[in-house]
Design a protein around this motif. Structure first.
Motif, short mmCIF file in Angstrom:
data_model
loop_
_atom_site.label_atom_id
_atom_site.label_comp_id
_atom_site.label_asym_id
_atom_site.label_seq_id
_atom_site.Cartn_x
_atom_site.Cartn_y
_atom_site.Cartn_z
N ASP A 1 22.48 29.17 29.62
CA ASP A 1 23.51 28.88 30.58
C ASP A 1 24.31 27.95 30.08
OD1 ASP A 1 25.31 28.75 32.61
OD2 ASP A 1 23.81 28.61 34.29
N VAL A 2 25.44 28.07 29.46
CA VAL A 2 26.12 27.05 28.44
C VAL A 2 27.47 26.61 29.47
CG1 VAL A 2 27.36 26.53 26.40
CG2 VAL A 2 25.16 27.77 26.48
N GLY A 3 27.21 25.44 29.95
CA GLY A 3 28.61 25.07 30.63
C GLY A 3 29.27 24.03 30.07
N LYS A 4 30.36 23.64 30.47
CA LYS A 4 31.09 22.58 29.72
C LYS A 4 30.22 21.24 29.33
CE LYS A 4 34.98 22.02 28.31
NZ LYS A 4 35.58 21.97 27.29
N THR A 5 29.37 20.81 30.45
CA THR A 5 28.67 19.52 30.39
C THR A 5 27.20 19.99 30.19
OG1 THR A 5 30.19 18.64 32.09
CG2 THR A 5 28.24 17.51 31.86
N ASN A 6 26.70 20.74 31.10
CA ASN A 6 25.05 20.74 30.67
C ASN A 6 24.93 22.39 30.11
OD1 ASN A 6 24.09 18.44 32.12
ND2 ASN A 6 24.98 19.52 33.78
N LYS A 7 24.01 22.21 29.13
CA LYS A 7 23.80 23.47 28.46
C LYS A 7 22.12 23.63 28.95
CE LYS A 7 27.13 21.89 25.82
NZ LYS A 7 28.25 22.09 26.68
N LYS A 8 21.84 24.95 29.61
CA LYS A 8 20.46 24.83 29.88
C LYS A 8 20.01 26.30 29.51
CE LYS A 8 21.17 22.63 34.34
NZ LYS A 8 21.18 22.57 35.86
N LEU A 9 18.58 26.19 29.36
CA LEU A 9 17.67 27.39 28.92
C LEU A 9 16.93 27.70 30.03
CD1 LEU A 9 16.43 29.72 27.14
CD2 LEU A 9 15.00 27.89 26.18
N PHE A 10 16.90 28.96 30.78
CA PHE A 10 15.91 29.29 31.71
C PHE A 10 15.28 30.57 31.20
CE2 PHE A 10 19.60 27.54 33.94
CZ PHE A 10 18.90 26.79 34.98
N LEU A 11 13.56 30.48 31.24
CA LEU A 11 13.01 31.76 31.28
C LEU A 11 12.67 32.25 32.69
CD1 LEU A 11 10.34 30.84 28.58
CD2 LEU A 11 12.68 31.77 28.33
N PHE A 12 12.70 33.60 32.86
CA PHE A 12 12.49 34.31 34.05
C PHE A 12 11.37 35.02 33.91
CE2 PHE A 12 16.98 33.13 34.39
CZ PHE A 12 17.11 32.41 35.84
N ASP A 13 10.74 35.30 35.02
CA ASP A 13 9.62 36.19 34.93
C ASP A 13 10.13 37.61 35.64
OD1 ASP A 13 9.38 36.00 37.67
OD2 ASP A 13 7.17 35.11 37.65
N GLU A 14 9.33 38.51 35.79
CA GLU A 14 9.73 39.78 36.13
C GLU A 14 10.05 39.75 37.73
OE1 GLU A 14 8.14 43.52 33.52
OE2 GLU A 14 6.46 42.31 34.54
N GLN A 15 9.72 38.72 38.55
CA GLN A 15 10.19 38.57 39.72
C GLN A 15 11.37 37.78 39.73
OE1 GLN A 15 6.83 38.38 39.09
NE2 GLN A 15 6.75 40.68 39.52
N TYR A 16 12.06 37.37 38.48
CA TYR A 16 13.16 36.54 38.63
C TYR A 16 12.84 34.99 38.96
CZ TYR A 16 15.85 40.37 36.80
OH TYR A 16 16.07 41.47 36.19
N ARG A 17 11.58 34.61 38.98
CA ARG A 17 11.38 33.20 39.17
C ARG A 17 11.48 32.43 38.01
NH1 ARG A 17 5.89 35.30 42.35
NH2 ARG A 17 5.44 35.59 39.84
N VAL A 18 11.86 31.06 37.85
CA VAL A 18 11.87 30.27 36.78
C VAL A 18 10.80 29.93 36.27
CG1 VAL A 18 12.80 28.33 35.94
CG2 VAL A 18 14.42 29.61 37.39
N VAL A 19 10.19 30.16 35.09
CA VAL A 19 8.90 29.64 34.83
C VAL A 19 8.95 28.63 33.79
CG1 VAL A 19 7.80 31.71 35.36
CG2 VAL A 19 8.77 31.86 33.21
N PHE A 20 10.34 28.24 33.14
CA PHE A 20 10.35 27.66 32.05
C PHE A 20 11.98 27.24 32.20
CE2 PHE A 20 11.80 26.24 27.90
CZ PHE A 20 10.70 25.09 27.53
N GLU A 21 12.09 25.73 32.02
CA GLU A 21 13.40 25.36 31.87
C GLU A 21 13.67 24.11 31.01
OE1 GLU A 21 16.88 23.21 35.07
OE2 GLU A 21 15.08 24.23 35.89
N ARG A 22 14.72 24.29 30.37
CA ARG A 22 15.37 22.87 29.26
C ARG A 22 16.67 22.85 29.50
NH1 ARG A 22 13.84 22.55 22.81
NH2 ARG A 22 15.49 20.98 22.43
N SER A 23 17.15 21.66 29.64
CA SER A 23 18.40 21.10 29.58
C SER A 23 18.98 20.39 28.55
CB SER A 23 18.62 20.46 31.01
OG SER A 23 19.98 20.30 31.10
N ALA A 24 20.04 20.23 27.88
CA ALA A 24 20.69 19.38 27.09
C ALA A 24 22.09 19.28 27.33
CB ALA A 24 20.46 19.99 25.69
N ARG A 25 22.43 18.00 26.98
CA ARG A 25 23.84 17.37 26.81
C ARG A 25 24.30 17.16 25.57
NH1 ARG A 25 24.97 14.18 32.60
NH2 ARG A 25 27.13 14.76 31.96
#
Length: 465
Positions: free
Chosen positions: A14-38
């Motif tokens: 999910d690449v925004g102008k300010t924050n760039k994020k990586l999400f991993l979703f499981d099969e229930q669409y729960r976030v199981v991993f998150e990483r953010s960068a600027r």
């Protein structure tokens, strides 16, 4: 001892102008991993600030290496959602030929006049392309400028890719175009003909555009040792609509609130009028290729500025307003409000004398009422002409009890809901390729809704503006 099974996941950048994020979703669409960068911005060839494309590319590969190294996950697919209106020009080898131009970059006015004179004038052209005249924010104008000012580079362009599709290309090696990006106030798309506008072929630009693929299309990854699929990427505003379109079949309007408050109506297919265009109404394209009529206000920014002014005047902290409750008795002294006003884009509170208010909460209530009246006019622009009777509010204002109660009061004939769904944009990008990575049915509980019932108020709602 049985080895623990890996969790099947989809990765979404999910690449925004300010924050760039990586999400991993499981099969229930729960976030199981998150990483953010600027990243720190760099400058383009003209010395203007722009996105650091090299840092973004390296960050994506670094993030994926981290995921591959984590034995908890089985990565099945990857997709992208990012801001639009920015093009990456790649050569035959897939190498970017220029910096990623900032969509706020100033545009040569003489070149702009030449373009619109050649293609029917600003009003007629804007109506065909559902694109208000926004200079570099119309990404097609960036490509037109490259052709006119740097023809040697233009000749070397194999494909002009919007940012989401370039990020997809990095992992798939496949260059595609996507309608959610093409339909995002780009000047490229003729909404009446559902095809590129004629100027694209007349200027020999059509040959620089990659083949259009459906949003649900995936390609095998080229990343070493990989077995996952890669989506073509989506424009972020269109991605954020997908969970709602998948969850609700009855017509609705989504009011997405943040710095900008954008009213999105995917059920309003009427062509844009000149009057609507003059009021900054435009069209996005949803993932199935249908138009989404949208209007916007800079309300989140105005709210932040005005609560600082209130706090400074009354000597309190802005945190005082964070969880302000809705008090009907507190709102009553504001008096009867007539929503009919011609100059509704101007926020009245910005000109109000704070000495008129007995305390900070009285001032705050007036600010919220002024903002909601503005929102009434903005949202009505996309409600009119459709059968939508529900308004879903997500983002910052959905958590604001004063805003939500006043909005319900000013729209008494609509069901007004606060919608809670973290990472709507990323979930939308995952949902659109659900079938290729997820063995479970689509979930029906990913959006939490809270209905706001209008209190007896003295706000007079005028159905005709």
């Amino acid at each position: 001892m049985r080895r623990e099974e890996k969790i099947p996941v989809v990765a979404v950048f999910d690449v925004g102008k300010t924050n760039k994020k990586l999400f991993l979703f499981d099969e229930q669409y729960r976030v199981v991993f998150e990483r953010s960068a600027r990243f720190i911005e760099t400058v383009d060839e003209d010395g203007d600030p722009c996105e650091n494309l090299d840092s973004l590319r390296l960050s994506i590969f670094d993030s994926l290496r981290e995921v591959f190294a984590n034995e908890k996950f089985e990565l099945r697919a990857i997709n992208f959602a990012s801001y639009g209106a920015s093009l990456v020009y790649i050569d035959d080898n897939g190498t970017p030929l220029t910096s990623l131009q900032n969509y706020l970059k100033s545009y040569p006015q003489e070149l702009k006049r030449e373009f619109y004179q050649k293609y029917g004038g600003e009003k007629a052209f804007a109506a065909r392309t559902a694109s208000p005249v926004l200079d570099s924010l119309n990404s097609g104008m960036q490509l037109y400028r490259l052709k006119k000012e740097k023809p040697q580079i233009f000749e070397r362009v194999k494909y002009a890719l919007h940012l989401p599709q370039y990020l997809s290309f990095l992992l798939s090696g496949k260059a595609y175009a996507d309608k959610t990006s093409l339909g995002c106030h780009t000047n490229f798309w003729d909404f009446g003909n559902d095809d590129y506008h004629q100027w694209v072929s007349k200027e020999a630009i059509l040959e620089k555009m990659a083949p259009i693929m459906p949003s649900k299309h995936v390609s095998p990854a080229t990343f070493p040792g990989s077995s996952y699929n890669v989506g073509v990427g989506l424009h972020d505003s269109s991605a954020a609509l997908i969970p709602y379109l998948k969850s609700f079949k009855e017509p609705f309007v989504l009011l997405s609130t943040g710095t900008w408050c954008i009213s999105l109506n995917p059920f309003n297919q009427r062509a844009l009028t000149s009057e609507e265009l003059s009021q900054d109404v435009l069209c996005y394209m949803q993932y199935e290729g249908k138009a989404v009529k949208a209007s916007r206000l800079f309300s989140g920014f105005a709210y932040e500025q005005q609560i600082k002014r209130i706090a400074n005047h009354f000597g309190c902290d802005v945190l005082r307003f964070r969880n302000a409750d809705y008090d009907q008795d507190r709102v009553k002294p504001l008096g009867t409000v007539n929503v009919k006003t011609e100059n509704w884009r101007s926020l009245p509170f910005a000109e109000r004398d704070l000495r008129e208010f007995k305390d900070e909460m009285a001032a705050y209530d007036q600010l919220m009422l002024d903002l909601v009246i503005q929102q009434y006019h903005s949202t009505k622009l996309v409600l009119d002409g459709s059968s939508a009777k529900r308004i879903f509010v997500d983002g910052g204002f959905s958590k604001n009890a004063v805003f939500m109660n006043l909005l319900a009061a000013i729209f008494p004939n609509y069901e007004v809901y606060a919608a809670h769904m973290p990472q709507a944009t990323a979930i939308g990008a995952a949902l659109v390729i659900h079938e290729v990575w997820n063995t479970k049915p689509l979930p029906n509980d990913i959006i939490e809704l809270k209905l706001y019932t209008p209190h007896p108020t003295r706000i007079e709602n005028e159905p005709t503006i």
